[in-house]
Design a protein around this motif. Sequence first.
Motif, PDB file in Angstrom:
ATOM      1  N   TYR A 130       3.428   0.635   9.686  1.00 33.66           N
ATOM      2  CA  TYR A 130       4.482   1.620   9.408  1.00 33.66           C
ATOM      3  C   TYR A 130       4.900   2.486  10.598  1.00 33.66           C
ATOM      4  O   TYR A 130       5.893   3.190  10.496  1.00 33.66           O
ATOM      5  CB  TYR A 130       4.056   2.522   8.246  1.00 33.66           C
ATOM      6  CG  TYR A 130       4.003   1.782   6.937  1.00 33.66           C
ATOM      7  CD1 TYR A 130       5.182   1.370   6.309  1.00 33.66           C
ATOM      8  CD2 TYR A 130       2.792   1.463   6.324  1.00 33.66           C
ATOM      9  CE1 TYR A 130       5.146   0.681   5.110  1.00 33.66           C
ATOM     10  CE2 TYR A 130       2.743   0.769   5.129  1.00 33.66           C
ATOM     11  CZ  TYR A 130       3.926   0.379   4.520  1.00 33.66           C
ATOM     12  OH  TYR A 130       3.894  -0.317   3.337  1.00 33.66           O
TER      13      TYR A 130
ATOM     14  N   PRO B 295      -8.028   1.659   7.479  1.00 35.77           N
ATOM     15  CA  PRO B 295      -6.695   2.027   6.975  1.00 35.77           C
ATOM     16  C   PRO B 295      -5.804   2.636   8.057  1.00 35.77           C
ATOM     17  O   PRO B 295      -4.596   2.408   8.061  1.00 35.77           O
ATOM     18  CB  PRO B 295      -6.985   3.040   5.858  1.00 35.77           C
ATOM     19  CG  PRO B 295      -8.448   3.327   5.909  1.00 35.77           C
ATOM     20  CD  PRO B 295      -9.113   2.249   6.689  1.00 35.77           C
TER      21      PRO B 295
ATOM     22  N   TRP C 144       0.809  -1.224   0.000  1.00 35.70           N
ATOM     23  CA  TRP C 144       0.000   0.000   0.000  1.00 35.70           C
ATOM     24  C   TRP C 144       0.836   1.264   0.000  1.00 35.70           C
ATOM     25  O   TRP C 144       0.293   2.357  -0.092  1.00 35.70           O
ATOM     26  CB  TRP C 144      -0.971  -0.025   1.178  1.00 35.70           C
ATOM     27  CG  TRP C 144      -2.112  -0.947   0.896  1.00 35.70           C
ATOM     28  CD1 TRP C 144      -2.167  -2.276   1.164  1.00 35.70           C
ATOM     29  CD2 TRP C 144      -3.341  -0.610   0.238  1.00 35.70           C
ATOM     30  NE1 TRP C 144      -3.360  -2.791   0.719  1.00 35.70           N
ATOM     31  CE2 TRP C 144      -4.098  -1.798   0.154  1.00 35.70           C
ATOM     32  CE3 TRP C 144      -3.884   0.575  -0.274  1.00 35.70           C
ATOM     33  CZ2 TRP C 144      -5.369  -1.839  -0.430  1.00 35.70           C
ATOM     34  CZ3 TRP C 144      -5.140   0.543  -0.857  1.00 35.70           C
ATOM     35  CH2 TRP C 144      -5.867  -0.652  -0.934  1.00 35.70           C
ATOM     36  N   SER C 145       2.155   1.121   0.101  1.00 33.19           N
ATOM     37  CA  SER C 145       2.963   2.345   0.070  1.00 33.19           C
ATOM     38  C   SER C 145       3.363   2.707  -1.361  1.00 33.19           C
ATOM     39  O   SER C 145       3.892   3.778  -1.613  1.00 33.19           O
ATOM     40  CB  SER C 145       4.206   2.184   0.951  1.00 33.19           C
ATOM     41  OG  SER C 145       5.114   1.304   0.329  1.00 33.19           O
TER      42      SER C 145
ATOM     43  N   HIS D 274      -3.023   6.330  -0.546  1.00 26.62           N
ATOM     44  CA  HIS D 274      -3.424   5.347  -1.561  1.00 26.62           C
ATOM     45  C   HIS D 274      -4.736   4.659  -1.189  1.00 26.62           C
ATOM     46  O   HIS D 274      -5.512   4.294  -2.069  1.00 26.62           O
ATOM     47  CB  HIS D 274      -2.298   4.336  -1.784  1.00 26.62           C
ATOM     48  CG  HIS D 274      -1.026   4.985  -2.218  1.00 26.62           C
ATOM     49  ND1 HIS D 274       0.217   4.539  -1.863  1.00 26.62           N
ATOM     50  CD2 HIS D 274      -0.820   6.114  -2.966  1.00 26.62           C
ATOM     51  CE1 HIS D 274       1.133   5.344  -2.377  1.00 26.62           C
ATOM     52  NE2 HIS D 274       0.533   6.303  -3.050  1.00 26.62           N
ATOM     53  N   ALA D 275      -4.955   4.503   0.108  1.00 25.23           N
ATOM     54  CA  ALA D 275      -6.230   3.918   0.540  1.00 25.23           C
ATOM     55  C   ALA D 275      -7.376   4.854   0.118  1.00 25.23           C
ATOM     56  O   ALA D 275      -8.399   4.407  -0.407  1.00 25.23           O
ATOM     57  CB  ALA D 275      -6.235   3.719   2.046  1.00 25.23           C
TER      58      ALA D 275
ATOM     59  N   TYR E 189       3.519   5.386   6.206  1.00 29.73           N
ATOM     60  CA  TYR E 189       2.211   5.654   6.829  1.00 29.73           C
ATOM     61  C   TYR E 189       1.388   6.616   5.971  1.00 29.73           C
ATOM     62  O   TYR E 189       0.239   6.337   5.614  1.00 29.73           O
ATOM     63  CB  TYR E 189       2.440   6.248   8.228  1.00 29.73           C
ATOM     64  CG  TYR E 189       1.176   6.680   8.937  1.00 29.73           C
ATOM     65  CD1 TYR E 189       0.533   5.841   9.829  1.00 29.73           C
ATOM     66  CD2 TYR E 189       0.621   7.943   8.699  1.00 29.73           C
ATOM     67  CE1 TYR E 189      -0.632   6.236  10.472  1.00 29.73           C
ATOM     68  CE2 TYR E 189      -0.539   8.350   9.335  1.00 29.73           C
ATOM     69  CZ  TYR E 189      -1.163   7.494  10.225  1.00 29.73           C
ATOM     70  OH  TYR E 189      -2.317   7.880  10.846  1.00 29.73           O
TER      71      TYR E 189
ATOM     72  N   ARG F 210       1.787   7.480   2.896  1.00 27.31           N
ATOM     73  CA  ARG F 210       1.495   6.959   1.556  1.00 27.31           C
ATOM     74  C   ARG F 210       0.365   5.925   1.601  1.00 27.31           C
ATOM     75  O   ARG F 210      -0.519   5.925   0.736  1.00 27.31           O
ATOM     76  CB  ARG F 210       2.757   6.362   0.933  1.00 27.31           C
ATOM     77  CG  ARG F 210       3.737   7.459   0.525  1.00 27.31           C
ATOM     78  CD  ARG F 210       5.105   6.890   0.264  1.00 27.31           C
ATOM     79  NE  ARG F 210       5.131   6.119  -0.959  1.00 27.31           N
ATOM     80  CZ  ARG F 210       5.720   6.509  -2.076  1.00 27.31           C
ATOM     81  NH1 ARG F 210       6.322   7.661  -2.140  1.00 27.31           N
ATOM     82  NH2 ARG F 210       5.712   5.748  -3.144  1.00 27.31           N
ATOM     83  N   LEU F 211       0.393   5.063   2.583  1.00 27.86           N
ATOM     84  CA  LEU F 211      -0.697   4.087   2.689  1.00 27.86           C
ATOM     85  C   LEU F 211      -2.041   4.812   2.810  1.00 27.86           C
ATOM     86  O   LEU F 211      -3.009   4.475   2.123  1.00 27.86           O
ATOM     87  CB  LEU F 211      -0.484   3.171   3.895  1.00 27.86           C
ATOM     88  CG  LEU F 211      -1.554   2.090   4.105  1.00 27.86           C
ATOM     89  CD1 LEU F 211      -0.957   0.852   4.771  1.00 27.86           C
ATOM     90  CD2 LEU F 211      -2.767   2.531   4.890  1.00 27.86           C
TER      91      LEU F 211
ATOM     92  N   ALA G 174      -2.123   1.266   8.828  1.00 23.45           N
ATOM     93  CA  ALA G 174      -0.985   2.174   8.642  1.00 23.45           C
ATOM     94  C   ALA G 174      -0.184   2.290   9.932  1.00 23.45           C
ATOM     95  O   ALA G 174       1.057   2.280   9.926  1.00 23.45           O
ATOM     96  CB  ALA G 174      -1.475   3.550   8.195  1.00 23.45           C
TER      97      ALA G 174
END
Length: 392
Positions: A164, A156, A123-124, A186-187, A180, A182-183, A160
Motif C-alpha cells: 500500500y 504485517p 487485508w484492507s 485488521h492484522a 496501509y 487498515r491492513l 503493508a
Amino acid sequence: MQRFPEGFLWGAATAAHQIEGNNVHSDWWRAEQAGLLPHRSEAACDSWNAWRDDIALLKEIGLNAYRLSLEWARIEPEPGYFDQLAIDTYKAQLEALKEAGIEPLVTLHHFTSPRWLADRGGWSNPDVVPRFVNYAQHVAQHTKDLVRWWVTINEPSILAFKAYLEGSWPPHQPRNLRGYVRLMRHARRGHALVRQVLKASRQDAMVSIAFAIWPLQPVRRWSPIDQAMARLGDWFWQGRIMRRSLPALDWIGVNYYSRTFVGWPWPHNPPTTGEKTDFGWEVYPQGLYDVLLRVGCFNKPVVITENGISDADDDQRADYIVAHLREVHRAILAGVDIRGYMHWTLLDNFEWAEGFEQRFGLATRERELRPSARVYGGIARANAITSRLSAG
Ligand code: FCB
C-alpha cells in the motif's frame, strides 16, 4: 565457548509460496501470471510434493525446529470451501516433523492470500478478520495435537509497506495510506481473535506475530530532523503494532536482517561502508542485540523467527550466522528470555519480487547443503558456539 539454554530451538524458516510451487489460488500467483510482478514462482522448490526431502535436510543439518507456513489459498481455495487434501498434506508434514523430533513453528499467513479474499479488498477490508478466524478455526481443529508454537501473521508492516505504500506487491496500490493503516489494524485484530481460537483448541498454545524489526537510525546523527524522522518512522511502521498487540502476544517473534537509515531529504544514500550481502543489505549483527533488548523489555519469551543472508557463493554466511548468534547469546546473558533461532532459510527459493536471484538458502534449490549449513548444524548439535566454530 558460548552455551545456549537447555532445549533451545535451532531451526530454519520457510514460507509456503516461496517453496511449495504452483500456488494457483493465491493473489501472488495471479499477479505473477498477469505480469504485475517481475518474476514467476512456477514450481518454486516443489516442496508441495518434496516436503519429505525438506525434512531430511533439516535432519541432516542437525536442527530440532522448523518454521513453516500454511497456505490459506490452498486450504480454502473458495470462500467457505476447505480442501481436505491440502489439510491432510500439511498434517502429514507435521506428523513427520514430530516423528523426526523437530518442533514446528507454524505461520498462518505469510504474505499471500486467497484470490477470493483479494477480490474482496484483502487485508484492507474489515471482513478479513472473521474470515481469518474461520480459516484458523479449521486449521486448529485438524492440527491441535501437532502444533504448539504459532505465528498468526508474518511481518504485517512489510506487507503493508510493499502493498500500500510502495505498491510493488499485490494489490499494487502505491501511496494508499488508508490501505496501509487498515491492513495494520485488521492484522492486529485478526491476530488477537485467532490467538483465542488457537488457545481454546490447545491450552498451552504459544501465539505471536513475526515482527520485522529493522532498527531505524538517523542518517545524520546530529540532525534533530533526521532523529525525529527515525523515531516517528519506527513508531508508525514497527513500534505501534508491536505495542498495541502486546496483551495478545504469548511470545515475540523477531525477524531481523539489518538496519536502515532515515533522514531528510528522503531517499538518500545510507552512510555505511560496512560489508554488504548480495541483496545490498548491510551486515550489522549488533542490531540484533539492540532489537532483542528492545523486545526483552516486554518480559515475554522471544524467538528469532528469521535471520539470514543472501549469499550465492556462501563465503559470508557462516560468519554471518556466528556473528549474529553471538549477539543472541549476549542478549541471553543480558536477561532476555530467548527460546530459539530460525535461520532464513532452509533452501534457495522464490524471493518475492526478486524471484530466484537472491540465494538465502542453507541449501541450494537442488537441496545440496552449503558448507555454512555444516557450521550452523555444528552449533545446533553442540547447543553452543565452540571456539573452533567462532568467526573472527
Ligand atoms: C522477510 C520475509 C521472508 C523473506 C526474507 C528475506 O522479510 O518474511 O519471506 O523474503 O525477508
